[in-house]
Design a protein around this motif. Structure first.
Motif, short mmCIF file in Angstrom:
data_model
loop_
_atom_site.label_atom_id
_atom_site.label_comp_id
_atom_site.label_asym_id
_atom_site.label_seq_id
_atom_site.Cartn_x
_atom_site.Cartn_y
_atom_site.Cartn_z
N CYS A 299 -1.82 1.30 -2.82
CA CYS A 299 -0.78 1.82 -1.93
C CYS A 299 -0.70 3.34 -2.02
O CYS A 299 -0.63 3.90 -3.11
CB CYS A 299 0.56 1.20 -2.32
N GLY A 300 -0.70 4.01 -0.88
CA GLY A 300 -0.60 5.47 -0.91
C GLY A 300 -0.17 6.01 0.43
O GLY A 300 0.08 5.26 1.37
N GLY A 301 -0.06 7.33 0.52
CA GLY A 301 0.25 7.99 1.78
C GLY A 301 1.71 8.36 1.93
O GLY A 301 2.02 9.31 2.64
N ALA A 302 2.59 7.64 1.30
CA ALA A 302 4.02 7.92 1.43
C ALA A 302 4.74 7.38 0.19
O ALA A 302 4.18 6.53 -0.51
CB ALA A 302 4.57 7.28 2.70
N PRO A 303 5.95 7.88 -0.07
CA PRO A 303 6.64 7.43 -1.29
C PRO A 303 6.94 5.93 -1.26
O PRO A 303 7.35 5.40 -0.24
CB PRO A 303 7.96 8.22 -1.26
N LEU A 304 6.69 5.28 -2.40
CA LEU A 304 6.98 3.86 -2.53
C LEU A 304 8.18 3.72 -3.47
O LEU A 304 8.12 4.16 -4.61
CB LEU A 304 5.76 3.14 -3.11
N GLY A 305 9.25 3.13 -2.97
CA GLY A 305 10.46 2.99 -3.80
C GLY A 305 10.23 2.01 -4.93
O GLY A 305 9.51 1.04 -4.80
N ARG A 306 10.87 2.31 -6.06
CA ARG A 306 10.83 1.44 -7.23
C ARG A 306 11.33 0.04 -6.88
O ARG A 306 10.80 -0.96 -7.32
CB ARG A 306 11.83 2.05 -8.23
N GLU A 307 12.39 0.05 -6.09
CA GLU A 307 13.03 -1.18 -5.66
C GLU A 307 12.04 -2.10 -4.93
O GLU A 307 11.96 -3.30 -5.21
CB GLU A 307 14.21 -0.77 -4.76
#
Ligand code: ATP
Ligand code: MG
Length: 528
Positions: A299-307
């Motif tokens: 997964c990449g390209g944009a922020p991934l939330g912890r949630e």
């Protein structure tokens, strides 16, 4: 130390040993390099599969098509090293062949979004001055009439791929420092920029992946839903071929078709963007399909939330999420996953790359635990932007550091965390509020399906955080309830002070929130 931080140079580096690259003065195209990494005898699994039609290319077929096309490009189409070629096409089996053929003769693929408008294309053509375009017939009308265009979906192009085994004319010499491709940045913060990448840039990245290739009994099968004109997809094609793996290509993105393809082709990994993880979490179909072959999602390209990561892990415990971080300007990924993946981190910095965290106030390089702008240096850093020396010199320092424009920090164990883009920080009085942090919190609300935060002009504070919210079906959530939910979890200056409900958050093909569109919708003129 385990942080990989060197006090003397104030840089972070990998804990793994450096990876040896081919001698820089050796003439070598990335296509030849990738093909030289392939095992002999050639892998027996398909190289590329078209998920809709099921048609595929074996490795011998792929290499023979690359040779035939390279030969036609030289002799029929009279392309020379350095000639730029616009490419406008969705993901089809012809695309990896075209990329490899162009790269092997030193011509420069410049793939663009097939949905680009006439004016976007005319600007790109003006910048790169292409010799030729390769386009599917549906996308071609937006190209300037004066540009020689070959239709990828025509019998003529097919005949170039299957020309009888005429002897290959000698390939022109390609230096590693030559331009290999021009790839466009996503245009999230402004107009797209044409990023000039060299053969060396891609060779350096491939070498790192090759060095950490794990011996598997059967080569991995990847399903590519990401666009092949973006650096992530472009590189993943090169990587598939170099490692002798299989890539399943999808011409059009469709969630249900994707789930069926995972089942049918026994897919092991997928490069994805964060919205796709969210879609999988929401989907009932994911429970009905046999996803047992799926080992990981890159997964990449944009922020991934912890949630989102946590919910994903709970629902799909057998599928590992491997976060990666990179920019078009760094030829994509500059981080590597580690066994001990830390929730919310994008991993440790990759071998051969140096990183710095630079203070926004003092310009000093900072140790672990401090936030600042991430700077990168190494063999995958771009040559520059095409036709924009000013942008190039503001992005690259004279010592070769690439200023990423991202606010980041390393923890004591050397794991990198991306906070947000500097350009997108909301300036509330003297404070800076990262919208991604508020979005992660909003995502954890059970009645919120999606959210985005933008700066809203305010006379007294300068800017205030404003949230756009997509409610889940049936929810009657109010603005006050949204603000109350956030207020309990953040410092007072970060609280959301304005809310608007919306049907969907506008996002780019790479899964990035198009904040400029939201700013327009909010009805004030954006700061430049
Ligand atoms: P432009 O430069 O044209 O405004 P862009 O920066 O979105 O567009 P890309 O090169 O595709 O174009 O994206 C790189 C940016 O994407 C990084 O600078 C970073 O802000 C963001 N990004 C990439 N991976 C991650 C990640 N794992 N987590 C958070 N942000 C990420
Ligand atoms: Mg950028």
């Amino acid at each position: 130390p385990r942080s990989g931080y060197c006090i003397a140079t104030k840089t972070f580096h990998s804990l793994c040993p450096g990876v040896t690259l081919p001698c820089e003065s050796l003439p070598l195209s990335v296509a030849s390099f990738a093909i030289s990494l392939l095992p002999i005898p050639l892998p027996t699994n398909p190289a590329f599969i078209d998920s809709d039609s099921g048609s595929s290319l074996t490795y011998p077929e792929f290499l023979s098509q690359v040779r035939a096309l390279a030969s036609s490009l030289l002799s029929h189409l009279r392309l020379s090293p350095g000639d730029a070629a616009v490419i406008l096409s969705p993901a089809r089996l012809e695309i990896p062949v075209l990329y490899f053929a162009l790269l092997s003769i030193g011509a420069v693929p410049c793939p663009s979004n097939p949905l680009s408008t006439r004016s976007e294309l005319s600007r790109q053509v003006h910048l790169i001055r292409p010799k030729i375009a390769f386009a599917i017939s549906a996308a071609a009308p937006n190209l300037p009439d004066s540009l020689l265009t070959v239709f990828i979906d025509s019998p003529r192009f097919q005949s170039l791929l299957h020309s009888p085994n005429s002897p290959l004319p000698p390939l022109p010499e390609v230096r590693q420092s030559d331009t290999s491709a021009i790839l466009y940045s996503s245009g999230t913060t402004g107009r797209v920029k044409g990023v000039v990448l060299t053969h060396r840039n891609f060779i350096a990245l491939l070498a790192v992946f090759h060095s950490r290739m794990l011996e598997r009994e059967t080569p991995a099968v990847g399903l590519f839903t990401i666009p092949l004109f973006h650096v992530f997809g472009f590189f993943m094609l090169l990587r598939t071929a170099a490692l002798g793996q299989t890539a399943v290509l999808m011409e059009r993105f469709d969630f249900s078709a994707m789930m069926r393809a995972v089942e049918k082709y026994r897919v092991n990994y997928m490069p994805v963007s964060p919205p796709l993880l969210v879609a999988m979490l929401k989907s009932d179909e994911a429970s009905r399909r046999d996803l047992s072959s799926l080992e990981s999602l890159a997964c990449g390209g944009a922020p991934l939330g912890r949630e989102v990561s946590e919910r994903f892990r709970a629902r799909f415990p057998a599928i590992q999420i491997v976060q990666g971080y990179g920019l078009t300007e760094s030829t994509g990924g500059v981080t590597s996953p580690e066994e001990t993946d830390i929730l919310g981190s994008v991993g440790r910095i990759s071998p051969n790359i140096e990183a710095r965290i630079v203070s926004l106030d003092s310009g000093e390089a900072l140790p672990p635990g401090h936030r600042g702008e991430l700077w990168l240096r190494g063999p995958t850093v771009m040559k520059g932007y095409i036709g924009d020396d000013e942008a190039t010199s503001s992005m690259l320092t004279s010592e070769g550091w690439l200023k990423t424009g991202d606010l980041c920090y390393f923890n004591e164990d050397g794991f990198l965390f991306i906070v947000d883009r500097l350009k997108e920080l909301i300036k509330y009085k003297a404070y800076q509020v990262p919208p991604a942090e508020l979005e992660h919190i909003l995502h954890s609300h059970p009645e919120i399906a999606d959210a985005a935060v933008i700066p809203y002009p305010d006379e007294e504070a300068g800017e205030i955080p404003m949230a756009f919210i997509v409610r889940r079906p049936g929810s009657t959530l109010t603005s006050i309830a949204v603000m109350d939910f956030v207020v309990k979890q953040v410092a007072p200056y970060k609280k959301i002070r304005r809310v608007e409900f919306i049907d969907a958050i506008p996002k780019s093909a790479a899964g990035k929130i198009l904040r400029r569109e939201l700013v327009q919708r909010a009805g004030f003129s954006p700061k430049s």
